[in-house]
Scaffold this motif. Structure first.
Motif, PDB file in Angstrom:
ATOM      1  N   TRP A 180      86.627  56.758 -13.373  1.00  0.00           N
ATOM      2  CA  TRP A 180      87.692  57.510 -14.031  1.00  0.00           C
ATOM      3  C   TRP A 180      87.540  58.967 -13.619  1.00  0.00           C
ATOM      4  O   TRP A 180      86.455  59.538 -13.755  1.00  0.00           O
ATOM      5  CB  TRP A 180      87.564  57.387 -15.547  1.00  0.00           C
ATOM      6  N   MET A 181      88.588  59.567 -13.109  1.00  0.00           N
ATOM      7  CA  MET A 181      88.549  60.979 -12.721  1.00  0.00           C
ATOM      8  C   MET A 181      89.603  61.723 -13.530  1.00  0.00           C
ATOM      9  O   MET A 181      90.774  61.345 -13.525  1.00  0.00           O
ATOM     10  CB  MET A 181      88.829  61.152 -11.227  1.00  0.00           C
ATOM     11  N   HIS A 182      89.178  62.767 -14.205  1.00  0.00           N
ATOM     12  CA  HIS A 182      90.093  63.577 -14.998  1.00  0.00           C
ATOM     13  C   HIS A 182      90.100  64.992 -14.430  1.00  0.00           C
ATOM     14  O   HIS A 182      89.071  65.657 -14.394  1.00  0.00           O
ATOM     15  CB  HIS A 182      89.672  63.573 -16.470  1.00  0.00           C
ATOM     16  N   THR A 183      91.262  65.402 -13.966  1.00  0.00           N
ATOM     17  CA  THR A 183      91.384  66.719 -13.341  1.00  0.00           C
ATOM     18  C   THR A 183      91.628  67.793 -14.388  1.00  0.00           C
ATOM     19  O   THR A 183      92.193  67.531 -15.441  1.00  0.00           O
ATOM     20  CB  THR A 183      92.551  66.734 -12.334  1.00  0.00           C
ATOM     21  N   GLY A 184      91.192  69.008 -14.051  1.00  0.00           N
ATOM     22  CA  GLY A 184      91.470  70.150 -14.917  1.00  0.00           C
ATOM     23  C   GLY A 184      92.936  70.554 -14.788  1.00  0.00           C
ATOM     24  O   GLY A 184      93.654  70.101 -13.893  1.00  0.00           O
ATOM     25  N   HIS A 185      93.387  71.401 -15.688  1.00  0.00           N
ATOM     26  CA  HIS A 185      94.780  71.853 -15.660  1.00  0.00           C
ATOM     27  C   HIS A 185      95.007  72.925 -14.609  1.00  0.00           C
ATOM     28  O   HIS A 185      94.107  73.701 -14.297  1.00  0.00           O
ATOM     29  CB  HIS A 185      95.185  72.429 -17.025  1.00  0.00           C
ATOM     30  N   LEU A 186      96.214  72.962 -14.093  1.00  0.00           N
ATOM     31  CA  LEU A 186      96.641  74.048 -13.231  1.00  0.00           C
ATOM     32  C   LEU A 186      97.259  75.105 -14.132  1.00  0.00           C
ATOM     33  O   LEU A 186      98.225  74.830 -14.851  1.00  0.00           O
ATOM     34  CB  LEU A 186      97.658  73.554 -12.201  1.00  0.00           C
TER      35      LEU A 186
END
Length: 115
Positions: A54-60
């Motif tokens: 599971w990969m959760h990206t940070g916000h732009l």
């Protein structure tokens, strides 16, 4: 591999795991990974997995605020490519870890241009 923004980690992804496991009649570990299919007789049939990673990206962020259509603080790819090249975007993104927030700035893109 299952991906999404950090804001989807809970409850969205947890809910996806629960729905999938309920449909498959399986058990899982606490990370949503390896699971075991349980037959109607209660025997374990085989190892199964909902997602191996599971990969959760940070916000732009733009000017300190999460980029959002509702805030109207977004930049289209077409507008971006009017001023910068695809390689400059790639370098800019590679200068940041995927799971941390990225604060979009002209200064950062100028820095990427010089790499």
């Amino acid at each position: 591999l299952h991906t999404g923004g950090i804001d989807l980690q809970f409850p969205h992804h947890n809910n996806e795991i629960a729905q999938c496991l309920a449909f498959q009649c399986t058990e899982t570990d606490d990370r949503g990974g390896t699971s075991r299919k349980i037959s109607q007789g209660g025997e374990i049939e085989s190892n199964r997995s909902w997602a191996l990673a599971w990969m959760h990206t940070g916000h732009l962020n733009i000017e300190g605020l999460k980029m959002s259509k509702s805030l109207k603080n977004f930049i289209t790819i077409r507008d971006f490519l009017h001023d910068y090249s695809p390689d400059e975007l790639r370098i800019y993104c590679l200068q940041h870890h995927y799971d941390t927030g990225l604060d979009f700035s002209t200064r950062g893109l100028v820095g990427a241009r010089s790499v």
